[in-house]
Motif scaffolding. Structure first.
Motif, PDB file in Angstrom:
ATOM      1  N   LYS A   1       0.822  -1.206   0.000  1.00 30.82           N
ATOM      2  CA  LYS A   1       0.000   0.000   0.000  1.00 30.82           C
ATOM      3  C   LYS A   1       0.857   1.257   0.000  1.00 30.82           C
ATOM      4  CE  LYS A   1      -4.258  -2.013   1.601  1.00 30.82           C
ATOM      5  NZ  LYS A   1      -5.543  -1.759   2.237  1.00 30.82           N
ATOM      6  N   ARG A   2       2.018   1.195   0.644  1.00 28.15           N
ATOM      7  CA  ARG A   2       2.934   2.327   0.581  1.00 28.15           C
ATOM      8  C   ARG A   2       3.423   2.541  -0.847  1.00 28.15           C
ATOM      9  NH1 ARG A   2       7.276   0.634   3.656  1.00 28.15           N
ATOM     10  NH2 ARG A   2       6.043   0.997   5.521  1.00 28.15           N
ATOM     11  N   TRP A   3       3.667   1.438  -1.546  1.00 26.54           N
ATOM     12  CA  TRP A   3       4.087   1.509  -2.949  1.00 26.54           C
ATOM     13  C   TRP A   3       2.997   2.134  -3.813  1.00 26.54           C
ATOM     14  CZ3 TRP A   3       2.160  -2.111  -6.840  1.00 26.54           C
ATOM     15  CH2 TRP A   3       2.773  -1.989  -8.078  1.00 26.54           C
ATOM     16  N   ILE A   4       1.751   1.720  -3.609  1.00 20.84           N
ATOM     17  CA  ILE A   4       0.645   2.279  -4.379  1.00 20.84           C
ATOM     18  C   ILE A   4       0.493   3.767  -4.103  1.00 20.84           C
ATOM     19  CG2 ILE A   4      -1.871   2.263  -4.653  1.00 20.84           C
ATOM     20  CD1 ILE A   4      -1.767  -0.768  -4.123  1.00 20.84           C
ATOM     21  N   ALA A   5       0.593   4.141  -2.820  1.00 19.65           N
ATOM     22  CA  ALA A   5       0.364   5.536  -2.431  1.00 19.65           C
ATOM     23  C   ALA A   5       1.484   6.467  -2.865  1.00 19.65           C
ATOM     24  CB  ALA A   5       0.193   5.626  -0.914  1.00 19.65           C
ATOM     25  N   GLY A   6       2.717   5.984  -2.790  1.00 24.85           N
ATOM     26  CA  GLY A   6       3.827   6.908  -2.963  1.00 24.85           C
ATOM     27  C   GLY A   6       4.607   6.828  -4.243  1.00 24.85           C
ATOM     28  N   THR A   7       4.507   5.714  -4.980  1.00 29.66           N
ATOM     29  CA  THR A   7       5.380   5.591  -6.135  1.00 29.66           C
ATOM     30  C   THR A   7       4.645   5.463  -7.456  1.00 29.66           C
ATOM     31  OG1 THR A   7       5.506   3.172  -5.987  1.00 29.66           O
ATOM     32  CG2 THR A   7       7.096   4.427  -4.695  1.00 29.66           C
ATOM     33  N   LEU A   8       3.336   5.370  -7.419  1.00 25.16           N
ATOM     34  CA  LEU A   8       2.574   5.225  -8.649  1.00 25.16           C
ATOM     35  C   LEU A   8       1.755   6.484  -8.925  1.00 25.16           C
ATOM     36  CD1 LEU A   8       1.299   1.553  -8.242  1.00 25.16           C
ATOM     37  CD2 LEU A   8       3.278   2.371  -9.510  1.00 25.16           C
ATOM     38  N   GLN A   9       1.830   6.959 -10.145  1.00 27.79           N
ATOM     39  CA  GLN A   9       1.115   8.165 -10.536  1.00 27.79           C
ATOM     40  C   GLN A   9      -0.248   7.813 -11.110  1.00 27.79           C
ATOM     41  OE1 GLN A   9       1.962  11.393 -10.099  1.00 27.79           O
ATOM     42  NE2 GLN A   9      -0.059  11.877 -10.909  1.00 27.79           N
ATOM     43  N   PRO A  10      -1.333   8.263 -10.480  1.00 30.72           N
ATOM     44  CA  PRO A  10      -2.660   7.962 -11.025  1.00 30.72           C
ATOM     45  C   PRO A  10      -2.838   8.560 -12.416  1.00 30.72           C
ATOM     46  CG  PRO A  10      -2.810   8.756  -8.762  1.00 30.72           C
ATOM     47  CD  PRO A  10      -1.407   9.004  -9.204  1.00 30.72           C
ATOM     48  N   ILE A  11      -3.436   7.793 -13.303  1.00 29.96           N
ATOM     49  CA  ILE A  11      -3.662   8.306 -14.660  1.00 29.96           C
ATOM     50  C   ILE A  11      -5.148   8.334 -15.001  1.00 29.96           C
ATOM     51  CG2 ILE A  11      -1.416   7.534 -15.478  1.00 29.96           C
ATOM     52  CD1 ILE A  11      -2.773   5.190 -16.804  1.00 29.96           C
ATOM     53  N   GLY A  12      -5.997   8.160 -13.984  1.00 36.62           N
ATOM     54  CA  GLY A  12      -7.430   8.236 -14.194  1.00 36.62           C
ATOM     55  C   GLY A  12      -8.133   8.457 -12.879  1.00 36.62           C
ATOM     56  N   HIS A  13      -9.448   8.680 -12.949  1.00 37.38           N
ATOM     57  CA  HIS A  13     -10.233   8.936 -11.742  1.00 37.38           C
ATOM     58  C   HIS A  13     -11.534   8.148 -11.778  1.00 37.38           C
ATOM     59  CE1 HIS A  13      -7.827  12.656 -12.433  1.00 37.38           C
ATOM     60  NE2 HIS A  13      -7.604  12.521 -11.141  1.00 37.38           N
ATOM     61  N   LEU A  14     -11.954   7.682 -10.623  1.00 33.93           N
ATOM     62  CA  LEU A  14     -13.272   7.088 -10.444  1.00 33.93           C
ATOM     63  C   LEU A  14     -14.004   7.930  -9.410  1.00 33.93           C
ATOM     64  CD1 LEU A  14     -12.331   3.291 -10.196  1.00 33.93           C
ATOM     65  CD2 LEU A  14     -13.083   4.546 -12.222  1.00 33.93           C
ATOM     66  N   VAL A  15     -15.080   8.581  -9.823  1.00 32.55           N
ATOM     67  CA  VAL A  15     -15.865   9.419  -8.919  1.00 32.55           C
ATOM     68  C   VAL A  15     -16.955   8.555  -8.284  1.00 32.55           C
ATOM     69  CG1 VAL A  15     -17.283  11.489  -8.702  1.00 32.55           C
ATOM     70  CG2 VAL A  15     -15.409  11.433 -10.363  1.00 32.55           C
ATOM     71  N   VAL A  16     -17.005   8.551  -6.950  1.00 34.20           N
ATOM     72  CA  VAL A  16     -17.910   7.645  -6.254  1.00 34.20           C
ATOM     73  C   VAL A  16     -18.964   8.407  -5.466  1.00 34.20           C
ATOM     74  CG1 VAL A  16     -16.094   5.909  -6.064  1.00 34.20           C
ATOM     75  CG2 VAL A  16     -16.438   7.521  -4.184  1.00 34.20           C
ATOM     76  N   ASP A  17     -20.038   7.701  -5.122  1.00 31.29           N
ATOM     77  CA  ASP A  17     -21.102   8.327  -4.332  1.00 31.29           C
ATOM     78  C   ASP A  17     -20.762   8.243  -2.843  1.00 31.29           C
ATOM     79  OD1 ASP A  17     -21.721   5.720  -3.484  1.00 31.29           O
ATOM     80  OD2 ASP A  17     -23.326   5.486  -4.960  1.00 31.29           O
ATOM     81  N   ASP A  18     -21.613   8.866  -2.029  1.00 32.05           N
ATOM     82  CA  ASP A  18     -21.326   8.936  -0.598  1.00 32.05           C
ATOM     83  C   ASP A  18     -21.327   7.562   0.053  1.00 32.05           C
ATOM     84  OD1 ASP A  18     -21.129  11.661  -0.795  1.00 32.05           O
ATOM     85  OD2 ASP A  18     -23.179  12.064  -0.122  1.00 32.05           O
ATOM     86  N   GLY A  19     -22.211   6.679  -0.404  1.00 33.78           N
ATOM     87  CA  GLY A  19     -22.269   5.342   0.176  1.00 33.78           C
ATOM     88  C   GLY A  19     -20.980   4.571  -0.056  1.00 33.78           C
ATOM     89  N   ALA A  20     -20.419   4.688  -1.253  1.00 37.24           N
ATOM     90  CA  ALA A  20     -19.161   4.013  -1.554  1.00 37.24           C
ATOM     91  C   ALA A  20     -18.029   4.604  -0.734  1.00 37.24           C
ATOM     92  CB  ALA A  20     -18.854   4.124  -3.047  1.00 37.24           C
ATOM     93  N   ALA A  21     -18.037   5.938  -0.581  1.00 37.21           N
ATOM     94  CA  ALA A  21     -16.993   6.591   0.210  1.00 37.21           C
ATOM     95  C   ALA A  21     -16.997   6.095   1.650  1.00 37.21           C
ATOM     96  CB  ALA A  21     -17.185   8.112   0.168  1.00 37.21           C
ATOM     97  N   ILE A  22     -18.175   5.917   2.220  1.00 32.39           N
ATOM     98  CA  ILE A  22     -18.292   5.416   3.590  1.00 32.39           C
ATOM     99  C   ILE A  22     -17.792   3.974   3.667  1.00 32.39           C
ATOM    100  CG2 ILE A  22     -19.936   4.784   5.403  1.00 32.39           C
ATOM    101  CD1 ILE A  22     -21.649   7.183   4.485  1.00 32.39           C
ATOM    102  N   ALA A  23     -18.153   3.168   2.659  1.00 34.27           N
ATOM    103  CA  ALA A  23     -17.739   1.762   2.642  1.00 34.27           C
ATOM    104  C   ALA A  23     -16.213   1.645   2.543  1.00 34.27           C
ATOM    105  CB  ALA A  23     -18.400   1.038   1.472  1.00 34.27           C
ATOM    106  N   LEU A  24     -15.601   2.496   1.720  1.00 33.68           N
ATOM    107  CA  LEU A  24     -14.143   2.457   1.579  1.00 33.68           C
ATOM    108  C   LEU A  24     -13.464   2.816   2.891  1.00 33.68           C
ATOM    109  CD1 LEU A  24     -13.561   4.103  -1.932  1.00 33.68           C
ATOM    110  CD2 LEU A  24     -13.794   1.682  -1.359  1.00 33.68           C
ATOM    111  N   ALA A  25     -14.024   3.798   3.592  1.00 33.56           N
ATOM    112  CA  ALA A  25     -13.446   4.215   4.869  1.00 33.56           C
ATOM    113  C   ALA A  25     -13.500   3.089   5.897  1.00 33.56           C
ATOM    114  CB  ALA A  25     -14.185   5.443   5.406  1.00 33.56           C
ATOM    115  N   LYS A  26     -14.411   2.135   5.710  1.00 36.57           N
ATOM    116  CA  LYS A  26     -14.536   0.988   6.611  1.00 36.57           C
ATOM    117  C   LYS A  26     -13.707  -0.206   6.156  1.00 36.57           C
ATOM    118  CE  LYS A  26     -19.226   2.188   8.174  1.00 36.57           C
ATOM    119  NZ  LYS A  26     -20.643   1.746   8.216  1.00 36.57           N
TER     120      LYS A  26
END
Length: 378
Positions: free
Chosen positions: A272-297
């Motif tokens: 996860k450190r590798w994903i967060a710090g060494t990879l450059q995002p090249i796209g976006h997925l916009v999510v709804d509030d329910g998905a955001a809450i689920a990800l936080a869990k």
């Protein structure tokens, strides 16, 4: 050392590498049946403790060369490939029969260097191995020597095992070898000192590596140090232990002499450190509030919670997960190309096959391939 040894006892996913000299009798060119049976007992005990097992086994060339009547010593590439083609059948059969005696199922997996280095093939290989483990099978991996050329080979199964351990986020890599660990100089050299624990692979540690000591293997301490660098970088502990005696894994657990290379972080933390710090995002997925809450869990990102796909990306690329407010809440490796992702967003996972015509993953991004982030969208 007791706390270090317990890392093997508590490991949930273990990769075990077996060298040719341990598995194949150098005089007869046949499988060492008693030794293999004792190792199977050790593997069965590990499974009782709840561990998932992946094997990386040498031995195909050593088995095949005798069957074909090839000479001793170094072989030409085409001779090695011919020996591997014959020996791999015998090797797979030996593992299948040995594991079956303890009600375990063997799965043969042959790989080449590109399978762990090219993103799409890496993802396919990881998905296959994950599925085998989920189905309670034990993957038995070897390099596909019958087709690999010198330019696209690992060249030894120490590094292959480390690549597999990294790819599969293993907790522990066990290198069973014809030597019991790392010494400051070749063990036969006067004054050589045994090192039971290595916390960091420094230039001094690398300089201690010697040459292979057996006539069957292709590695040596050099390749084991390289394997250690790969494993520790992925958050995977590694141990080099002698496999000459029966029950080699039990002997490690019982405190027999071996060298432990201890990672500073877990495999999942390192990934996860590798994903967060060494990879450059090249796209976006916009999510709804329910998905955001689920990800936080700690949940995975399902298509149903995604409202918009932005950017041009392919399977395995890094994308940002964006909340409705515009804040980047996570980042991860996406399981679908942008075009396919756009077609399935808002749908239930059970509907993916009807839309795409094939059954892909239920998740757009699995939680193991995702890291939660902070900050505003840029």
């Amino acid at each position: 050392m007791a706390s270090v040894i317990s890392r093997l006892a508590k490991a949930k996913r273990i990769v075990v590498k077996i060298g040719s000299a341990l598995l194949v009798d150098g005089k007869t060119g046949t499988i060492k049946a008693s030794w293999l049976s004792s190792l199977i007992d050790d593997l069965a005990d590990a499974r009782v403790r709840g561990a998932e097992i992946i094997l990386v086994s040498s031995g195909a060339i050593a088995l095949g060369r005798r069957t074909l009547g090839l000479p001793k010593g170094n072989l030409k590439l085409e001779q090695k490939q011919a020996a591997a083609a014959v020996g791999q059948i015998a090797l797979a059969h030996a593992w299948s029969e040995a594991l079956r005696t303890r009600n375990m199922v063997a799965a043969q997996v042959l790989v080449t260097l590109t399978d762990t280095e090219e993103r799409r093939r890496y993802l396919n290989a990881r998905a296959t191995l994950s599925t085998l483990i989920e189905q309670d099978a034990i993957p038995v991996i070897n390099e596909n020597d019958t087709v690999a050329t010198s330019e696209i080979r690992y060249g030894d199964n120490d590094r292959l095992a480390a690549r597999v351990a990294s790819m599969m986020s293993a907790d522990c890599l066990v290198l069973l070898s014809d030597i019991d660990g790392l010494y400051t100089a070749p063990p036969s050299q006067k004054g050589a000192v045994f090192l039971p624990l290595v916390n960091d692979i420094t230039p001094e540690i690398e300089a201690m590596a010697g040459r292979p000591v057996s006539g069957l293997g292709s590695g040596g301490m050099i390749t084991k140090i390289e394997a250690g660098k790969i494993a520790l970088g992925a958050g995977c502990n590694m141990v080099i232990a002698s496999g000459h005696e029966l029950h080699p894994l039990k002997r490690v657990l019982d405190g027999e002499r071996c060298t432990w290379f201890v990672a500073n972080a877990s495999a999942l933390q390192s990934r996860k450190r590798w994903i967060a710090g060494t990879l450059q995002p090249i796209g976006h997925l916009v999510v709804d509030d329910g998905a955001a809450i689920a990800l936080a869990k700690g949940k995975s990102l399902l298509p149903a919670g995604v409202r918009k796909v932005e950017g041009s990306f392919t399977r395995g690329d890094t994308v940002s997960i964006i909340a409705a407010s515009g804040r980047e809440i996570a980042r991860g490796l996406v399981a679908y190309d942008a075009g396919d992702a756009s077609r399935i967003i808002g749908l239930k996972s059970s509907e993916i096959e009807d839309v795409l015509g094939f059954r892909g993953r239920d998740e757009l991004i699995h939680r193991d391939d995702m890291v939660l982030m902070g900050g505003e969208r840029t």
